[in-house]
Write a protein that holds these residues in place. Structure first.
Motif, short mmCIF file in Angstrom:
data_model
loop_
_atom_site.label_atom_id
_atom_site.label_comp_id
_atom_site.label_asym_id
_atom_site.label_seq_id
_atom_site.Cartn_x
_atom_site.Cartn_y
_atom_site.Cartn_z
N CYS A 52 0.86 -1.18 0.00
CA CYS A 52 0.00 0.00 0.00
C CYS A 52 0.89 1.23 0.00
O CYS A 52 1.81 1.35 0.82
N LYS A 53 0.62 2.18 -0.90
CA LYS A 53 1.46 3.37 -1.02
C LYS A 53 0.71 4.66 -0.71
O LYS A 53 1.13 5.74 -1.12
N MET A 57 -6.33 3.76 2.83
CA MET A 57 -6.89 2.98 1.71
C MET A 57 -7.71 1.81 2.24
O MET A 57 -7.32 1.16 3.21
N LEU A 59 -8.86 -1.81 1.22
CA LEU A 59 -8.43 -2.84 0.28
C LEU A 59 -9.63 -3.57 -0.32
O LEU A 59 -10.54 -3.99 0.39
N CYS A 88 -5.97 0.17 5.26
CA CYS A 88 -4.51 0.03 5.16
C CYS A 88 -3.85 1.40 5.12
O CYS A 88 -4.43 2.38 4.65
N TYR A 90 0.07 3.61 4.53
CA TYR A 90 1.27 3.63 3.69
C TYR A 90 2.31 2.63 4.22
O TYR A 90 2.63 2.61 5.41
N LEU A 94 0.41 -6.06 1.68
CA LEU A 94 -0.92 -6.63 1.41
C LEU A 94 -0.84 -8.12 1.12
O LEU A 94 -1.75 -8.88 1.48
N GLN A 116 -5.89 -1.90 -7.93
CA GLN A 116 -5.91 -0.45 -7.71
C GLN A 116 -7.30 0.13 -7.98
O GLN A 116 -7.78 0.98 -7.24
N SER A 119 -9.77 -1.13 -5.16
CA SER A 119 -9.46 -0.50 -3.89
C SER A 119 -9.83 0.99 -3.92
O SER A 119 -10.25 1.55 -2.89
N THR A 123 -12.38 2.56 -1.25
CA THR A 123 -11.94 3.69 -0.43
C THR A 123 -12.91 4.86 -0.54
O THR A 123 -13.28 5.49 0.46
N ALA A 285 -6.36 3.47 -6.40
CA ALA A 285 -5.49 3.47 -5.22
C ALA A 285 -4.04 3.26 -5.64
O ALA A 285 -3.75 2.67 -6.69
N ILE A 287 -0.91 1.37 -5.24
CA ILE A 287 -0.39 0.08 -4.78
C ILE A 287 0.75 -0.31 -5.70
O ILE A 287 0.68 -0.13 -6.91
#
Length: 295
Positions: A52-53, A57, A59, A88, A90, A94, A116, A119, A123, A285, A287
């Motif tokens: 996760c970046k 978020m 998932l 989740c 940063y 995952l 992405q 998610s 989110t 998202a 990722i």
């Protein structure tokens, strides 16, 4: 899950596998991954993590990502560390993946595209649901979904804690403005005729009527509609509709719905708020997949 009361639809793996196969064929065509097959030794193995970046978020789609990797290379081992519905932050890991390096690289982008996107939907849905916390109003999705992705996107909406509206044209009668206009060509009472005809044709289904004015709300109520959509109404008009209906039908606010407006609408007392923004304009998202060569 974000909302334990939310009914989460099952993933339709028949349709999902078709989407995965189509996505892979876009990438590979008849030649395959010319870079990976040229650069990476056939017997090389690797370890990878899905990361996760971004903060906050929700998932969704991890089983779909796993499916992509397994369809590309059945020998890949996929270990989920988190699960769909988890919040989740940063740097959170995952999933861990291990096996043939070529399969990892070939599947990477397709798996991330699904993960992405879904998610991002989850989110956004979580943010909308949270804005109505403490009220009886539920946020609904719409049919404004990516073509072919409806099951997956509605799955992600529910994972995020929002609620699914009808799935398609087949599971609820929904008399919208264009239906009303065509019914009105026969004269006054178009909503009443439409509800009566729909009830006769499909007595097993709920009937919803879109109303632009309080007069249309009144006609839909008297015709026996189960749900009435309050389309692009002001807060004041919606409050009047709530008083008029007085619990005799379910009320759904729609049109002009923003995240900032939701708390006010929740206090008005409508049953539902529908928002196409849950699916039609979400940001994917952030990722990533990080690979570490093991030999």
């Amino acid at each position: 899950m974000t909302n334990s009361e939310t009914e989460i639809p099952a993933i339709d793996w028949g349709r999902t596998d078709l989407l995965i196969e189509l996505a892979l064929s876009e990438d590979l065509d008849t030649t395959g991954d010319v870079t990976t097959n040229s650069v990476v030794p056939e017997n090389a193995t690797a370890e990878a993590v899905l990361l996760c970046k971004e903060p906050g978020m929700v998932l969704a789609g991890l089983p779909v990502a796993e499916r992509v990797f397994k369809l590309v290379e059945p020998r890949l081992e996929f270990k989920a560390i988190r699960e769909d519905g988890d919040h989740c932050e940063y740097g959170d890991v995952l999933a861990e993946i291990h096996g043939p390096a070529r399969g990892l690289l070939i599947a990477e982008r397709t798996a991330l595209n699904f993960l992405q996107r879904l998610s991002g939907v989850a989110t956004t849905s979580a943010k909308y649901a949270a804005a109505l916390k403490g009220t009886k109003t539920l946020v609904l999705d719409t049919r404004k979904t990516t073509p072919g992705y409806r099951n997956l996107e509605k799955y992600a909406v529910a994972v995020g804690g929002a609620t699914n509206h009808r799935i398609g044209l087949y599971d609820r009668v929904m008399i919208k403005d264009n239906h009303r206009e065509m019914a009105a060509m026969e004269g006054p009472g178009g909503i009443t005729r439409s509800v009566e005809r729909a009830r006769q044709a499909h007595p097993e289904l709920e009937i919803e009527v879109e109303a632009d004015t309080l007069d249309e709300v009144r006609e839909a109520l008297e015709a026996g509609a189960d749900h009435i959509m309050l389309d692009n109404m002001s807060d004041e008009m919606m409050a009047e509709a709530v008083k008029l209906v007085n619990g005799r039908a379910k009320l759904e606010a729609s049109g002009g719905i923003t995240l900032e407006r939701l708390p006010r609408i929740g206090k008005i007392g409508v049953d539902f708020v529908s928002a196409g923004a849950l699916t039609h304009s979400v940001k994917a998202a952030d990722i990533s997949l990080d690979i570490k060569v093991s030999k």
